[in-house]
Write a protein that holds these residues in place. Structure first.
Motif, PDB file in Angstrom:
ATOM      1  N   ALA A 106       0.829  -1.208   0.000  1.00  0.00           N
ATOM      2  CA  ALA A 106       0.000   0.000   0.000  1.00  0.00           C
ATOM      3  C   ALA A 106       0.865   1.260   0.000  1.00  0.00           C
ATOM      4  N   ARG A 107       1.984   1.195   0.695  1.00  0.00           N
ATOM      5  CA  ARG A 107       2.842   2.383   0.807  1.00  0.00           C
ATOM      6  C   ARG A 107       3.473   2.789  -0.519  1.00  0.00           C
ATOM      7  N   ASP A 108       3.429   1.892  -1.506  1.00  0.00           N
ATOM      8  CA  ASP A 108       3.997   2.220  -2.816  1.00  0.00           C
ATOM      9  C   ASP A 108       3.003   2.923  -3.733  1.00  0.00           C
ATOM     10  N   LEU A 109       1.775   3.030  -3.268  1.00  0.00           N
ATOM     11  CA  LEU A 109       0.737   3.672  -4.085  1.00  0.00           C
ATOM     12  C   LEU A 109       0.692   5.173  -3.793  1.00  0.00           C
ATOM     13  N   VAL A 117       0.843  -1.382  11.939  1.00  0.00           N
ATOM     14  CA  VAL A 117       1.960  -0.426  11.908  1.00  0.00           C
ATOM     15  C   VAL A 117       1.756   0.645  10.839  1.00  0.00           C
ATOM     16  N   GLY A 118       1.099   0.292   9.769  1.00  0.00           N
ATOM     17  CA  GLY A 118       0.839   1.262   8.706  1.00  0.00           C
ATOM     18  C   GLY A 118      -0.061   2.383   9.191  1.00  0.00           C
ATOM     19  N   PHE A 119      -1.110   2.016   9.912  1.00  0.00           N
ATOM     20  CA  PHE A 119      -1.986   3.045  10.488  1.00  0.00           C
ATOM     21  C   PHE A 119      -1.215   3.891  11.503  1.00  0.00           C
ATOM     22  N   GLU A 120      -0.376   3.214  12.266  1.00  0.00           N
ATOM     23  CA  GLU A 120       0.418   3.933  13.270  1.00  0.00           C
ATOM     24  C   GLU A 120       1.301   5.006  12.620  1.00  0.00           C
ATOM     25  N   ASN A 121       1.981   4.618  11.549  1.00  0.00           N
ATOM     26  CA  ASN A 121       2.848   5.576  10.854  1.00  0.00           C
ATOM     27  C   ASN A 121       2.057   6.757  10.301  1.00  0.00           C
TER      28      ASN A 121
END
Lengths: 551, 551
Positions: free
Chosen positions: A96-99, B431-435
């Motif tokens: 997801a972070r690459d989008l 962790v993604g939400f946390e970031n």
């Protein structure tokens, strides 16, 4: 105002917006509209899509210099260039972070969304394909234990986009195809393609209905559509009101609140304890949301007085009040009938109601959620619900703040439910909805005519159905000819649940059942699926017989 | 059960479904999973997509006969073949009636939806492009008069699909790009791509949350997600409850209803008149939905008692009750903070609340609508709201009917709000939400640090922001150095609305303003847009200065 360009920031690494004055698009689009309608629309679309000064300049000059078909063709070609093409993408190492908004995330984003669309289009295709199943049933514990790599648990670490795509496929695989021509279960059935497009757009626009500021187009669409709906109800005054709510139950709650506020405005400030004991009159067959609202709003369910109905479910009219309630109670599900010149007489008297709940997400086939509460009197929703939150509803805005509709709602944020409905109305026209509704009623009549005189079936209510509900028992061979007795009734009560269970296991079709009062479990067919044809009705009947023959 | 094939109907012209037993897919998919994970997933996806016996058979035999990389490649090729390709389609003579379920409507349907997707993808791309405007503002009367062929009125006759596509483009054009990196207006901002995919899928599945029967996967996802959220809140018992509702205001209403039911269960049946006078205590800065709920539920707004707060907006804790309320009131917007190990201490004490409203559609960036009410005690929602509608909640179904969650809700039909959230959680991990949340708080701190000591700005509240709200005045040159007076305050009150109006005209960025108590209009920056960077904060500040320098 504000015709000077925004100053550029030295600190910011991002490009600053060029000075796109509001009139820029309009004037160029005007030029485009000078062409034939079709080409004009296309150019217009292109201008909107690119929204870039350079491209616009290019097109406008080419239009000005030589208005030949050749240059228009060139323009159409450049439109084509802006189309997205799917390419082979390996999603196993993408996250997801690459989008987007990730830097350089644009291409991955487009490819990921195209992949999702591919899954969805396959699903849409199969939804209408009668050779596929309606559902692939699994018990809760089976799905919870995990199916072939479909794990519902949430973890701390991200999963790859490849896994996300598999999750999307699995979610659809283990779900129920409510748009399948043989899905007759309550309540929303059918998958309207225009409504679907509308809902995809709505989620992409991801905005909120509380102010004109952030939802200008949607707010106006809502007002225009509500006005049209009030006209169709038959209210002659021009300045009624209404609002879209998350569903019929909430709409019904609004109508009770509005009525209470009208006669006892002090309830808003002083509460239910400050007024005489209030009771709600409603049909004994009214929707259970009236009771829910009675409990929630502080009336108490004991004070929801049920009025006896005749065999057809109509209130035995003791007085005008009862009649008005009758109209009110019917309309959430039956609102669509108003669209049919042939059938709207069944709701005669509705124009005397002070408020009407109308759920386009039922018989009109609009995607869930889409429900409206309409009131005859302007200002009543505002008066009843407004709290004037300063951070949302500033009175000193530069535009006409009467378009900030949020304070009429009991909600704060409010989902955009209007667009798909508005778009469907545009695409079908009023006549399109009329045809759709007439067809549902014809199918209900077809079903009734087909089974009414067969020994395998027994109708629950006398006479032809007035609406798309057809209620019937299937009588298995073992019960045919058996005289009415407690034993027969007990056995018959178990028939519909058994057939329904078998039906879900084989996944071929779905229809609801229920008991009601002293009537044991019967099938309750509700036809609102525009994909259904007579052959699907035939199929349902045969399927019930097939599954029930051993019972 | 039901392992025999459905009987074929002679009367029906449509093909009858083949006997696709639930185990068919599973066993073949099992074979596929024997391959490497990636290839296995792909085959699995393919099996799900085609859902046809022939294709499945073909793949399985090719797998069995020679498990070489060559045959797997062939399999990947056939997956590609099922992909949809856009072709040039003339939509000017096509209408909604030509789409599915119309006979032969499949190809047109696919092409129409691909065209819509193209419009949406262009919009997504531009949403994240800082060189485009946030909005192209028009007054209500301008849009109502009709813009360049964009006519909001509804007509009796259908419009062509070409016009429908133009309407889609226009709707986006005249709307507001809430996902733009420089959109800071309240409330939902940002456009999460995974959430978007989830919402597209949700609308395609078009089902209803009231029973497991028609929403099996979504019902389970909701339960799993609610349990995870309760764990994060810090409730140690395993069997709390909760439900997703149409928004924070409705969730707050649920929490008040649940509390009322717990202490005065007779309100459900006998109403507010039957119990002692009840009052609601809440923070003087609590959300206006508490007042709305107070009015709706029959307490009356006079009986909503506001508790004084300190300068930072915290309740001055007179007692434990007040503290519990404090936690409750904060959580709707601030629920996301719980995801951050760095910031969750700001909600210390929340685990002592009996119910928590948590809106993932706010700081967590989930698409509207997505709000949950969580309660510590199992059964309270059911007890408070259930009415046991026979046509929906039959007790004699073949599956565990505790998964029919609909009767906990005050609604009947309920939109699927869970999937996009579940999918985002899968894709980002906890962790993604946390970031994401940490980043928002960092940006708020960046803004605060940047403006706190500049003469052009004045902070509304003392001290560093604890959350992503940063409240400040812009002081135009004409007011700098002027001592506090009624005149200065009156002038300052008009500054924010003027700047906001100019900002909307130029369309470069958006931020909210409001007065509060004795504080005149100030800018209220709420950072929750994951697309925003420090450069966008810089841009906002410079833009405010540019637009306000003449005031």
């Amino acid at each position: 105002m504000a015709s000077s360009a925004p100053s550029s920031s030295n600190a910011a690494p991002d490009p600053t917006p060029p000075n796109l004055r509001p009139t820029t698009y309009d004037s160029w689009c005007g030029v485009a509209h000078g062409c034939t309608r079709k080409i004009g629309l296309k150019i217009c679309g292109f201008l909107q899509r690119t929204n870039s000064l350079e491209d616009k300049g290019r097109i406008v000059s080419s239009l000005k210099e030589r208005q030949s078909s050749k240059s228009l063709l060139a323009c159409e070609n450049s439109e084509k260039e802006s189309r997205f093409r799917r390419t082979e993408t390996d999603f196993s190492n993408l996250y997801a972070r690459d989008l987007l908004p990730s830097k350089n995330g644009e291409e991955q984003t487009m490819q990921f969304l195209l992949e999702v669309v591919d899954i969805l289009l396959n699903y849409v295709k199969k939804t209408f394909d009668r050779s596929t199943k309606v559902l692939d049933f699994h018990h809760p514990h089976q799905l919870l234990e995990g199916m072939e790599g479909f794990n519902l648990e949430l973890s701390d670490n991200p999963e790859s986009l490849e896994q996300i795509l598999v999750d999307c496929r699995d979610t659809l695989k283990y779900g129920v195809r409510t748009g399948h021509p043989r899905f007759f279960n309550q309540l929303s059935t059918g998958l309207d393609i225009i409504g679907l497009a509308g809902e995809w757009l709505t989620s992409t626009a991801n905005t909120n209905m509380f102010t004109y500021e952030i939802a200008p187009v949607f707010v106006l669409m809502e007002q225009i559509t509500l006005r049209k709906m009030r006209e169709i109800i038959g209210w002659s005054n021009k300045d009624g009101d209404g609002i879209f709510s998350p569903g019929g139950a909430i709409s019904n709650m609004y109508s009770i609140m509005a009525a209470r506020y009208k006669y006892f405005p002090e309830v808003k400030t002083k509460g239910m304890a400050a007024v005489p004991k209030l009771v709600l009159f409603t049909s004994e067959h009214s929707h259970y949301s009236i009771k829910k609202a009675g409990a929630a709003l502080g009336f108490g369910t004991d004070n929801v007085i049920l009025i006896k109905c005749n065999e057809r479910g109509k209130i035995i009219p003791a007085d005008l009040e009862a009649k008005i309630l009758e109209a009110k109670e019917k309309a959430a599900w039956g609102g669509g009938l108003l669209m049919s010149r042939k059938h709207r007489h069944k709701l005669n008297g509705i124009e005397r109601a002070n408020s009407v709940t109308w759920n386009p997400h039922k018989m009109m086939g609009v995607l869930l959620q889409c429900s409206a509460i309409l009131v005859r009197e302007k200002g009543i929703l505002q008066g009843c619900n407004q709290m004037c939150a300063g951070y949302l509803f500033q009175p000193d805005k530069q535009y006409d703040v009467s378009y900030d509709t949020g304070d009429k709602a009991i909600q704060c944020g409010r989902h955009v439910d209007i667009f798909k409905f508005w778009l469907m109305w545009k695409a079908k026209g009023t006549v399109g909805f009329e045809n759709q509704i007439n067809k549902c009623l014809e199918l209900a009549e077809y079903l009734y005519t087909k089974i009414k005189n067969r020994e395998e079936f027994e109708m629950v209510f006398e006479g032809e159905p007035e609406h798309t509900n057809v209620c019937f028992w299937y009588i298995p061979p073992s019960l045919r000819g058996m005289p009415d007795s407690d034993e027969r009734r007990e056995k018959l009560h178990r028939v519909a649940p058994k057939i329904k269970a078998l039906m879900m296991e084989s996944g071929t079709t779905m229809v609801g059942y229920q008991p009601q009062g002293d009537k044991v479990n019967f099938f309750r067919m509700v036809i609102s699926n525009p994909a259904a044809t007579k052959s699907d009705i035939d199929f349902l009947i045969e399927e019930i017989e097939r599954l029930g023959q051993e019972l």
